[in-house]
Design a protein around this motif. Structure first.
Motif, PDB file in Angstrom:
ATOM      1  N   GLY A 716       0.805  -1.220   0.000  1.00 11.38           N
ATOM      2  CA  GLY A 716       0.000   0.000   0.000  1.00 11.38           C
ATOM      3  C   GLY A 716       0.834   1.264   0.000  1.00 11.38           C
ATOM      4  N   HIS A 717       1.922   1.258   0.779  1.00 14.23           N
ATOM      5  CA  HIS A 717       2.789   2.436   0.830  1.00 14.23           C
ATOM      6  C   HIS A 717       3.393   2.721  -0.534  1.00 14.23           C
ATOM      7  CE1 HIS A 717       5.981   5.165   2.088  1.00 14.23           C
ATOM      8  NE2 HIS A 717       6.838   4.381   1.470  1.00 14.23           N
ATOM      9  N   LEU A 718       3.851   1.687  -1.214  1.00 13.87           N
ATOM     10  CA  LEU A 718       4.480   1.881  -2.522  1.00 13.87           C
ATOM     11  C   LEU A 718       3.465   2.360  -3.552  1.00 13.87           C
ATOM     12  CD1 LEU A 718       6.822  -1.247  -2.710  1.00 13.87           C
ATOM     13  CD2 LEU A 718       7.448   1.097  -2.136  1.00 13.87           C
ATOM     14  N   ILE A 719       2.264   1.784  -3.512  1.00 15.22           N
ATOM     15  CA  ILE A 719       1.239   2.180  -4.474  1.00 15.22           C
ATOM     16  C   ILE A 719       0.832   3.632  -4.251  1.00 15.22           C
ATOM     17  CG2 ILE A 719      -1.142   1.766  -5.200  1.00 15.22           C
ATOM     18  CD1 ILE A 719      -0.655  -1.210  -4.649  1.00 15.22           C
ATOM     19  N   THR A 720       0.675   4.016  -3.000  1.00 13.75           N
ATOM     20  CA  THR A 720       0.326   5.403  -2.703  1.00 13.75           C
ATOM     21  C   THR A 720       1.394   6.357  -3.215  1.00 13.75           C
ATOM     22  OG1 THR A 720      -0.889   4.732  -0.734  1.00 13.75           O
ATOM     23  CG2 THR A 720      -0.180   7.038  -0.852  1.00 13.75           C
ATOM     24  N   ARG A 721       2.637   5.993  -2.969  1.00 16.87           N
ATOM     25  CA  ARG A 721       3.749   6.838  -3.430  1.00 16.87           C
ATOM     26  C   ARG A 721       3.761   6.941  -4.946  1.00 16.87           C
ATOM     27  NH1 ARG A 721      10.130   5.430  -2.290  1.00 16.87           N
ATOM     28  NH2 ARG A 721      11.027   6.962  -3.721  1.00 16.87           N
ATOM     29  N   LEU A 722       3.486   5.824  -5.609  1.00 11.37           N
ATOM     30  CA  LEU A 722       3.530   5.806  -7.067  1.00 11.37           C
ATOM     31  C   LEU A 722       2.361   6.579  -7.669  1.00 11.37           C
ATOM     32  CD1 LEU A 722       5.008   4.613  -9.541  1.00 11.37           C
ATOM     33  CD2 LEU A 722       3.502   2.646  -9.377  1.00 11.37           C
ATOM     34  N   VAL A 723       1.157   6.277  -7.190  1.00 11.56           N
ATOM     35  CA  VAL A 723      -0.034   6.899  -7.772  1.00 11.56           C
ATOM     36  C   VAL A 723      -0.043   8.403  -7.533  1.00 11.56           C
ATOM     37  CG1 VAL A 723      -2.555   6.971  -7.630  1.00 11.56           C
ATOM     38  CG2 VAL A 723      -1.373   4.774  -7.675  1.00 11.56           C
ATOM     39  N   SER A 724       0.606   8.845  -6.445  1.00 10.65           N
ATOM     40  CA  SER A 724       0.649  10.287  -6.178  1.00 10.65           C
ATOM     41  C   SER A 724       1.360  11.044  -7.293  1.00 10.65           C
ATOM     42  CB  SER A 724       1.355  10.553  -4.842  1.00 10.65           C
ATOM     43  OG  SER A 724       2.737  10.227  -4.923  1.00 10.65           O
ATOM     44  N   MET A 725       2.214  10.350  -8.054  1.00 18.80           N
ATOM     45  CA  MET A 725       2.943  11.008  -9.130  1.00 18.80           C
ATOM     46  C   MET A 725       2.046  11.342 -10.322  1.00 18.80           C
ATOM     47  SD  MET A 725       6.628   9.050  -9.181  1.00 18.80           S
ATOM     48  CE  MET A 725       7.568   8.786  -7.686  1.00 18.80           C
ATOM     49  N   LEU A 726       0.821  10.796 -10.344  1.00 19.97           N
ATOM     50  CA  LEU A 726      -0.098  11.154 -11.423  1.00 19.97           C
ATOM     51  C   LEU A 726      -0.416  12.637 -11.414  1.00 19.97           C
ATOM     52  CD1 LEU A 726      -2.657   8.204 -11.450  1.00 19.97           C
ATOM     53  CD2 LEU A 726      -1.254   8.971 -13.371  1.00 19.97           C
ATOM     54  N   GLY A 727      -0.211  13.283 -10.277  1.00 25.54           N
ATOM     55  CA  GLY A 727      -0.491  14.703 -10.185  1.00 25.54           C
ATOM     56  C   GLY A 727       0.579  15.590 -10.783  1.00 25.54           C
ATOM     57  N   LYS A 728       1.685  15.014 -11.221  1.00 24.31           N
ATOM     58  CA  LYS A 728       2.747  15.824 -11.827  1.00 24.31           C
ATOM     59  C   LYS A 728       2.275  16.404 -13.169  1.00 24.31           C
ATOM     60  CE  LYS A 728       6.806  13.672  -9.712  1.00 24.31           C
ATOM     61  NZ  LYS A 728       7.353  14.926  -9.164  1.00 24.31           N
ATOM     62  N   PRO A 729       2.797  17.563 -13.560  1.00 24.15           N
ATOM     63  CA  PRO A 729       2.384  18.168 -14.838  1.00 24.15           C
ATOM     64  C   PRO A 729       2.661  17.277 -16.048  1.00 24.15           C
ATOM     65  CG  PRO A 729       3.557  19.755 -13.472  1.00 24.15           C
ATOM     66  CD  PRO A 729       3.702  18.434 -12.792  1.00 24.15           C
ATOM     67  N   TYR A 730       3.719  16.484 -15.971  1.00 23.62           N
ATOM     68  CA  TYR A 730       4.049  15.629 -17.114  1.00 23.62           C
ATOM     69  C   TYR A 730       4.433  14.237 -16.605  1.00 23.62           C
ATOM     70  CZ  TYR A 730       6.656  13.399 -20.853  1.00 23.62           C
ATOM     71  OH  TYR A 730       7.105  12.496 -21.775  1.00 23.62           O
ATOM     72  N   VAL A 731       3.783  13.233 -17.185  1.00 17.48           N
ATOM     73  CA  VAL A 731       4.125  11.836 -16.903  1.00 17.48           C
ATOM     74  C   VAL A 731       4.151  11.111 -18.242  1.00 17.48           C
ATOM     75  CG1 VAL A 731       3.475   9.710 -15.721  1.00 17.48           C
ATOM     76  CG2 VAL A 731       2.998  11.908 -14.641  1.00 17.48           C
ATOM     77  N   PRO A 732       5.251  10.434 -18.585  1.00 22.64           N
ATOM     78  CA  PRO A 732       5.294   9.709 -19.857  1.00 22.64           C
ATOM     79  C   PRO A 732       4.149   8.712 -19.970  1.00 22.64           C
ATOM     80  CG  PRO A 732       7.472   9.811 -18.865  1.00 22.64           C
ATOM     81  CD  PRO A 732       6.517  10.329 -17.843  1.00 22.64           C
ATOM     82  N   PRO A 733       3.669   8.468 -21.200  1.00 22.27           N
ATOM     83  CA  PRO A 733       2.480   7.607 -21.376  1.00 22.27           C
ATOM     84  C   PRO A 733       2.590   6.251 -20.699  1.00 22.27           C
ATOM     85  CG  PRO A 733       3.027   8.716 -23.426  1.00 22.27           C
ATOM     86  CD  PRO A 733       4.131   9.037 -22.470  1.00 22.27           C
ATOM     87  N   GLU A 734       3.732   5.539 -20.890  1.00 20.89           N
ATOM     88  CA  GLU A 734       3.810   4.199 -20.311  1.00 20.89           C
ATOM     89  C   GLU A 734       3.764   4.239 -18.791  1.00 20.89           C
ATOM     90  OE1 GLU A 734       7.982   5.702 -20.879  1.00 20.89           O
ATOM     91  OE2 GLU A 734       6.154   5.599 -22.088  1.00 20.89           O
ATOM     92  N   LYS A 735       4.388   5.254 -18.210  1.00 18.04           N
ATOM     93  CA  LYS A 735       4.369   5.368 -16.747  1.00 18.04           C
ATOM     94  C   LYS A 735       2.971   5.712 -16.244  1.00 18.04           C
ATOM     95  CE  LYS A 735       9.254   6.607 -16.063  1.00 18.04           C
ATOM     96  NZ  LYS A 735       9.752   6.339 -17.405  1.00 18.04           N
ATOM     97  N   LYS A 736       2.253   6.520 -17.011  1.00 14.20           N
ATOM     98  CA  LYS A 736       0.885   6.859 -16.623  1.00 14.20           C
ATOM     99  C   LYS A 736       0.004   5.609 -16.624  1.00 14.20           C
ATOM    100  CE  LYS A 736      -0.683  10.822 -17.784  1.00 14.20           C
ATOM    101  NZ  LYS A 736      -1.206  12.003 -18.518  1.00 14.20           N
ATOM    102  N   LEU A 737       0.184   4.751 -17.618  1.00 15.66           N
ATOM    103  CA  LEU A 737      -0.611   3.517 -17.673  1.00 15.66           C
ATOM    104  C   LEU A 737      -0.264   2.602 -16.499  1.00 15.66           C
ATOM    105  CD1 LEU A 737      -0.597   2.716 -21.509  1.00 15.66           C
ATOM    106  CD2 LEU A 737      -2.296   3.955 -20.164  1.00 15.66           C
ATOM    107  N   TRP A 738       1.016   2.547 -16.136  1.00 15.26           N
ATOM    108  CA  TRP A 738       1.401   1.740 -14.970  1.00 15.26           C
ATOM    109  C   TRP A 738       0.655   2.207 -13.725  1.00 15.26           C
ATOM    110  CZ3 TRP A 738       7.431   2.360 -15.595  1.00 15.26           C
ATOM    111  CH2 TRP A 738       7.848   1.686 -16.745  1.00 15.26           C
ATOM    112  N   MET A 739       0.649   3.526 -13.518  1.00 14.71           N
ATOM    113  CA  MET A 739       0.018   4.080 -12.314  1.00 14.71           C
ATOM    114  C   MET A 739      -1.475   3.823 -12.305  1.00 14.71           C
ATOM    115  SD  MET A 739       2.011   7.730 -12.201  1.00 14.71           S
ATOM    116  CE  MET A 739       3.797   7.842 -12.321  1.00 14.71           C
ATOM    117  N   LEU A 740      -2.107   3.978 -13.457  1.00 11.13           N
ATOM    118  CA  LEU A 740      -3.548   3.762 -13.529  1.00 11.13           C
ATOM    119  C   LEU A 740      -3.904   2.307 -13.261  1.00 11.13           C
ATOM    120  CD1 LEU A 740      -4.305   5.970 -16.670  1.00 11.13           C
ATOM    121  CD2 LEU A 740      -4.972   6.460 -14.296  1.00 11.13           C
ATOM    122  N   GLU A 741      -3.096   1.398 -13.772  1.00 12.02           N
ATOM    123  CA  GLU A 741      -3.357  -0.021 -13.503  1.00 12.02           C
ATOM    124  C   GLU A 741      -3.234  -0.317 -12.013  1.00 12.02           C
ATOM    125  OE1 GLU A 741      -1.456  -4.453 -14.159  1.00 12.02           O
ATOM    126  OE2 GLU A 741      -0.239  -2.638 -14.171  1.00 12.02           O
TER     127      GLU A 741
END
Length: 1022
Positions: A716-741
């Motif tokens: 849970g800690h890792l997922i929270t840390r990772l998904v929080s990065m979706l709020g950055k102004p720019y996230v590469p497409p593949e990384k965005k898909l990882w976070m959404l999954e």
């Protein structure tokens, strides 16, 4: 370290060897409910007890320095015996030495016995035992000459106790034992030999100076059959990180772990003390601990104290000649003072002929206690000594040592010059992190030295740019962003277009890595400046970087840039630029043509880079090659390609950036191969690098998935840390898909219906969904699980049983899914709606969007074909669909994905019990081998519901992974973990994890039994 078991709670701990012990001068209370890294040691104690239960006498001598956790190890061992038919008695030696009370630990143990069981246990011999326990009354009249009678009495008593049930006799702090106590221990071990008694004694190894009487005593006991010595080691970095996590209540930052690991050096007591400060980074040295550490120093003669202060200024390790030179005393005086310090075990002999502080915190405390003038004077003397004779320090370290000492001595001009010299030396060794630190120091000193330009021979802008570029290579993103901004502000771009382009290119990469923007504006401006710049090697190299950046945003333009780059590289005969051009072409092709067609271009460029010794290009190319191989489903080749690049990244000094990508690629391939323990070790190494910004996303994503699939509480800690990065102004497409999954999986794990639907809808409407098919298919499988979850919830057919990972269905096929790792989350009571307001129309709209995306994504490679089959099965259901998904995942061969769909197929084939039982048996085998606890538990739940037994498929050999078979063979040969690591090219930590899992799977307690079982079951047969 894996397998935390017990607590490190240390009260009244004595430490660091004089007659009283350093910590014996005061009482320190530190408490943690967690002990890490002692699984093997606990297993050794339980193994000794097992032998005792088989009527074999046994003794364990548990040694280790103070604070390492001997007492807590023993406490956990005895705690685990609660409720078992075992009698435990404990006694402690007193800190009184040879003149102290005789037989003190035995007296304490017998008092405990009488208090619990009454005087009747002494069988009417109270008068005889009164010599040990005066409270029993007047002693009997046999004299000292008949001490042997007392020994016989004690031995007979223990024999009677052992006849009733096994006895564990614990004797703590044997280093303080008096002669009589040692004699009685020797009698019990050599002569009495009670068959069902385990004698467990602890002692401090750092107390055993050369003349200590316990040294020969322990050596003699070891020769007795049934006696074993167990030495407790300090924790490694992983153990330190785990203990810190429990103490701080959150996963510590890598910098904090590094700092505490370096300072506490794996001593749990010190780790606890550092963690107990108010400083989140654990950088403060508590006053109580500082006083504790200095108390032993205060007992030394003044000459020895002076020598210790001199040594403390030199560092944790230093040579004899350097100490003597700085101390400025004759050889005899120097050796005499050092001998006293060594005898006190504050410093120890280094294998290379120098000295090393036994504990870094002792050195730190002594150094911090210096007077200001003393501090300045000694550091200056060290700098002068090393400048005069650089051979006084290890090769290559002189520049850095000189710079450090001049800076500490506050000689700003010398500190500035030597910092730049040391930075240049660090650059030659690709030590970019050290170079960046030294250049930062030079920038800080610049304003304090008016003649800085003349001294260094460079302008401030030159130094600023160099520091900025090095900060990038060392992975210091925020620092690099600040420096590049300052350098560009001071730069006349018209006068120096190439320099401006270089800084813009670096800044473009920085803002991408930091998630601030895609960097395309900076890349375009750099390209404009380069268009009008003279054509030379520097321009060619920068064009390669620009092409790389354009490849991410403008594929048409990058082909024109590539043509310019190739022409320029050919004209100048620049091999590095030619290789960069080929790599760029390979990357562009990989995005526009099938992977199988782009792979040869990339491999050719990698071969050229390898032949030219261009490590920067080689590591970059190997990342791309491993990535393409993974997409093709060639997982073993992908792991090999990434593994090749890791040592090059280390040598080139880019472990925090390029190295992390390589480690993550290798780990991803190993996960696909089912070699999860090895992958986890690689991801731990990636985490230790503390990668900056979005560079951390690959390892975070993979470790979060791994922990989720294993039911690890840290997911849970890792997922929270990772998904929080979706709020950055720019996230590469593949990384965005990882976070959404992962956001979908996290919501499923929490059994949060509203979050599941929200995450799935956001994911399938993501604009970049169709841009990255490889990751889009993974996301669609998660979204399809979410849809099934809500369909089942809408029918009211799902509720949770007590206990995580279990599921019960009152009606209906399908599953929200016992094979899904999401079923490791918290329970909901029966009748709770998992849909949380989602209407059937909402769910069907989600299903239609998934179908829409699935129809538009390509189905080229095994994983894509298997994912497509799984999505169809998830949405349409039916045994035929699930059987097709199983067949597709067999082709791809990822074991976890196969087991997950096998579980669903077993449910879909519920009417065919033999088929369901066979599928569940295979799931059980795979899940056991992977350590995928939620999947295993889900299989057991489904088996109970279907009324079948999920017996392990095939012989016991199938429970072990291929890698575990290799390790088991070497265990059977008697190889140590270190030797196994060397033979298999893995880390000792990974080898240890494999051995632990083998022991657990074979249901044995040690390596010897594992080898015996392996031979008996034929697991070593070819």
């Amino acid at each position: 370290m894996a397998g935390a078991a017990v607590a490190y709670g240390m009260i009244g701990l004595n430490f660091l060897s004089d007659r009283h012990g350093m910590l014996g001068l005061m009482t320190v209370t530190g408490h943690s409910e967690i002990l890490v890294g002692r699984d093997a040691d606990l297993a050794a104690l339980h193994d000794a007890l097992r032998r005792v239960r088989s009527d074999e006498p046994a003794a364990m001598l548990v040694g280790g320095e103070a604070g390492v956790g001997k007492t807590r190890l023993v406490e956990e061992f005895t705690r685990a015996l609660a409720g078992e038919p075992v009698r435990v008695l404990t006694g402690q030696c007193l800190e009184l030495g040879e003149e102290g009370l005789p037989f003190a630990p035995f007296a304490a143990a017998l008092r405990e016995l009488v208090r619990r069981e009454g005087r009747e246990v002494l069988d009417g011999r109270e008068a005889d035992f009164a010599r040990l326990m005066p409270e029993l009354g007047p002693p009997s009249e046999f004299g000292e000459a008949h001490r042997g009678l007392l020994f016989e009495l004690v031995g007979a008593l223990f024999a009677r106790l052992c006849a009733q049930r096994p006895l564990v006799l614990i004797l703590e702090d044997l280093h303080w034992a008096d002669r009589s106590t040692r004699d009685l221990i020797g009698f019990l071990i050599r002569s009495s030999r009670a068959p069902r008694m385990l004698l467990l004694a602890t002692y401090r190894t750092d107390e055993l100076h050369r003349g200590h009487p316990l040294r020969p005593f322990v050596a003699e006991l070891e020769r007795v059959r049934g006696v074993r010595r167990l030495e407790l080691d300090r924790l490694d970095r992983e153990g330190t990180a785990e203990l810190l996590g429990h103490l701080l209540g959150a996963e510590p930052e890598p910098q904090t772990v590094d700092a505490v690991s370096s300072r506490a050096q794996g001593v749990p007591f010190f780790i606890e003390q550092l963690a107990a400060t108010a400083d989140p980074a654990c950088a403060d040295l508590p006053e109580t601990l500082r006083d504790l550490l200095l108390s032993r120093v205060d007992l030394l003669p003044e000459a020895a104290q002076r020598m210790l202060r001199v040594a403390a200024v030199g560092g944790t390790r230093l040579g004899h000649d350097l100490i003597a030179r700085v101390a400025g005393v004759d050889e005899i005086t120097c050796e005499s003072a050092l001998r006293v310090v060594v005898a006190a075990q504050l410093i120890v002999f280094d294998p290379d002929g120098g000295y090393e502080f036994r504990h870094a915190l002792v050195r730190e405390a002594v150094h911090d206690d210096l007077l200001p003038g003393e501090h300045t004077r000694l550091h200056a003397r060290y700098a002068e000594a090393i400048e005069t004779d650089p051979q006084l320090v290890p090769p290559g370290r002189a520049p850095a040592e000189i710079a450090h000492h001049w800076h500490a001595a506050k000689n700003h001009p010398r500190a500035l010059v030597t910092a730049k010299q040391a930075a240049d030396e660090a650059r030659r060794r690709f030590a970019y992190a050290e170079q960046a630190r030294l250049l930062d120091r030079a920038l800080e000193l610049w304003e304090q030295v008016p003649e800085a330009t003349e001294l260094l021979g460079v302008r401030h802008l030159d130094l600023l740019e160099e520091t900025a570029l090095v900060a990038i290579d060392s992975g210091e993103l925020q620092r690099a962003l600040s420096l590049t901004r300052a350098a560009l502000a001071d730069l006349d771009t018209g006068a120096e277009p190439v320099r401006a382009a270089r800084l813009l290119v670096r800044r473009a990469k920085l803002v991408r890595l930091a998630g601030k923007s895609d960097g395309f504006a900076e890349a375009k401006e750099a390209y404009r400046l380069l268009t009008g710049a003279p054509d030379d090697r520097v321009r060619a190299g920068l064009l390669g970087d620009v092409a790389y950046l354009f490849a991410k945003s403008d594929g048409d333009e990058v082909e024109r840039i590539w043509e310019q780059l190739r022409a320029s590289a050919d004209q100048h005969g620049d091999a590095a630029a030619q290789i960069a051009a080929e790599l760029t072409k390979g990357q562009v092709c990989a995005g526009r043509v099938p992977a199988a067609e782009g792979l040869p271009i990339l491999r050719a460029a990698v071969a050229e880079a390898r032949a030219a010794g261009d490590e920067r290009a080689l590591t970059r190319g190997l990342i791309n090659v491993s990535d393409v191989l993974f997409e093709l489903g060639r997982y073993a080749e992908s792991a090999t390609a990434a593994a090749e690049g890791v040592p090059h990244a280390v040598r080139y000094g880019v472990s925090r950036t390029t190295g992390v990508y390589l480690l993550s690629n290798q780990a991803e391939a190993l996960l696909a191969l089912g070699r999860w323990d090895e992958a986890d070790a690689l991801l731990a190494e990636a985490a230790r690098q503390d990668p900056p910004g979005l560079v951390a996303v690959p390892w975070l994503r993979l470790r979060a998935r791994l922990r989720l699939f294993r039911g690890h509480p840290g997911a849970g800690h890792l997922i929270t840390r990772l998904v929080s990065m979706l709020g950055k102004p720019y996230v590469p497409p593949e990384k965005k898909l990882w976070m959404l999954e992962l956001r979908i999986l996290a919501a499923l794990s929490a059994h949060d219906g509203a979050a599941v639907l929200s995450a799935a809808r956001a994911a399938v409407h993501e604009p970049v969904l169709l841009d990255r098919p490889r990751y889009a298919w993974q996301l669609l499988t998660a979204a399809a699980r979410a849809a099934t979850f809500h369909r089942e919830a809408g029918r009211g057919s799902v509720h949770r049983e007590a206990g995580p990972g279990s599921v019960h269905r009152e009606a209906g096929p399908g599953l929200a899914s016992p094979g899904d790792p999401a079923w490791a989350g918290p329970s909901r009571s029966a009748g709770d709606s998992a849909s949380d307001g989602a209407t059937p129309a909402d769910v069907e709209r989600l299903v239609e969007r998934i179908r829409w995306a699935a129809q538009r994504l390509p189905r080229r490679y095994p994983a894509e074909l298997a994912a497509a089959a799984q999505v169809e099965a998830e949405l349409d259901g039916g045994a035929d669909r699930w059987n097709a998904a199983v067949a597709a995942w067999r082709v791809d061969s990822q074991p976890f994905e196969l087991a997950s769909v096998l579980l669903r197929a077993a449910e879909a084939n519920a009417a065919d019990r033999p088929a369901a039982a066979s599928a569940l048996a295979e799931v059980t085998t795979i899940a056991t081998g992977l350590g995928a606890a939620p999947l295993l538990e889900a299989a057991e739940v489904l088996a109970r519901r279907l009324g079948v037994r999920p017996a392990v498929a095939g012989p016991a050999t199938e429970v072990l992974t291929a890698r575990e078979h290799e390790v088991l063979r070497l265990v059977a040969e008697g190889q140590s973990n270190g030797q196994i690591a060397h033979r298999l090219f893995i880390s000792p930590k990974t080898a240890s994890v494999h051995v632990s899992r083998i022991i657990a799977k074979l249901e044995v307690t040690n390596r010897v039994e594992a080898a015996a079982v392996a031979r008996r079951l034929g697991l070593l047969d070819d």
